[in-house]
Write a protein that holds these residues in place. Structure first.
Motif: not given
Length: 328
Positions: A129-133
């Motif tokens: 939700e908070n990072y593109y991994i």
């Protein structure tokens, strides 16, 4: 001279623009998320020992770590090898910090403090939700093949991260916190043995650390129910959630401070609210830079010192600190 209020307004406007212009990123790959799951589980699955290096702001510090798992759980010893000696002994979440120069021992529970290489919660939350991994590439680190995983923030509220994960065991070999393309903090093993035999003596205090003239201070914590504090954070930044509310004594004085802990699944931020005595000088308000990725923001409200500290950009720390309000 430009007034402080105008500067604050300009900072606010710039911050708002940054958030609006946050890049639209795709969903993270299942493969990258599986690597993070493996990395989060590794410290509870493997024994390891070695020396790791911490680097930030032109400061370099080496530490020796010994970590063992058995039927009683996790046992760990971390000894800082540079500067003033510091030794941390941990059994599961119970910690003792030894300061040989002052002959002091502090005991406390490990609530949110993360020790390399164990820096992800287990189980870890929905970081997507908070990072593109994403998976980047393979790279050799201290004779171990590693998979590089990059965590790109989806907005300007958090730092980027990069992890070098051992492909055989999932143990984290190296980590970096990024501000754009710049590394602002880094941990990396310089020497490491995984799944070797670890003698129990390596996890015990030295004989000089058990002498009677050492002073022991127990840093107590009392977890309280939701909404029991006189304070709340009125406007949490997107992606952050409250973990717990506590009362803690963080010094040798028997004075408890209110503590609200937040996380976005990786970065942690703490808010401490301390009542000031009438004869206490008013503390300086504003930003204070700690080493590496840690930022600090202090403000005073109704005779209380509010300190917000965490591994997030200054704008995020200020946003959280300014959102603290008294509710009773």
């Amino acid at each position: 001279m430009i007034s402080r209020s105008i500067i604050s307004l300009l900072c606010f406007i710039a911050f708002g623009i940054q958030v609006v212009l946050a890049q639209e990123l795709p969903r993270s790959s299942e493969g990258a998320l599986e690597w993070l799951k493996k990395m989060a589980e590794a410290p509870r699955r493997h024994n390891y020992s070695g020396v790791f290096i911490y680097y930030a702001d032109n400061h370099i510090e080496a530490s020796r770590i010994v970590h063992k798992n058995d039927q009683a759980g996790e046992h760990e010893r971390i000894e800082v090898l540079d500067g003033s000696p510091r030794i941390v002994l941990r059994i599961n979440d119970e910690m003792k910090c030894y300061l040989p120069e002052s002959k002091k021992i502090y005991t406390e529970k490990r609530w949110f403090r993360k020790f390399f290489p164990d820096i992800l919660p287990q189980p870890f939350g929905n970081l997507d939700e908070n990072y593109y991994i994403k998976e980047v590439k393979r790279e050799r680190i201290i004779d171990h093949e590693s998979q590089i995983i990059s965590l790109i923030p989806r907005d300007s509220l958090r730092h980027g991260h990069q992890f070098w994960i051992d492909t055989q065991t999932g143990l984290l070999l190296k980590s970096a916190i990024m501000d754009g393309g710049q590394i602002i903090e880094q941990f990396a093993f310089a020497q490491l043995e995984i799944d070797g035999e670890i003698q129990s003596d390596l996890l015990k205090p030295n004989s000089f650390m058990t002498q009677e003239d050492w002073k022991v201070t127990n840093l107590l914590t009392s977890v309280i129910g939701e909404g029991k504090l006189e304070w709340k954070i009125n406007n949490l930044p997107f992606g952050f959630r409250k973990l717990v509310e506590m009362k803690r004594n963080l010094t040798e004085k028997p004075v408890f401070v209110d503590h609200i802990a937040l996380s976005d699944g990786l970065a942690t931020v703490s808010v401490f609210i301390e009542s000031m005595a009438e004869d206490t000088p008013t503390p300086a308000s504003g930003f204070f830079k700690d080493r590496g990725a840690i930022n600090i923001y202090v403000r005073v409200l109704e005779g209380n010192k509010i300190t917000t500290i965490g591994e997030a950009p200054m704008e995020t720390i200020k946003l959280i600190g300014d959102s603290v309000i008294k509710i009773n």
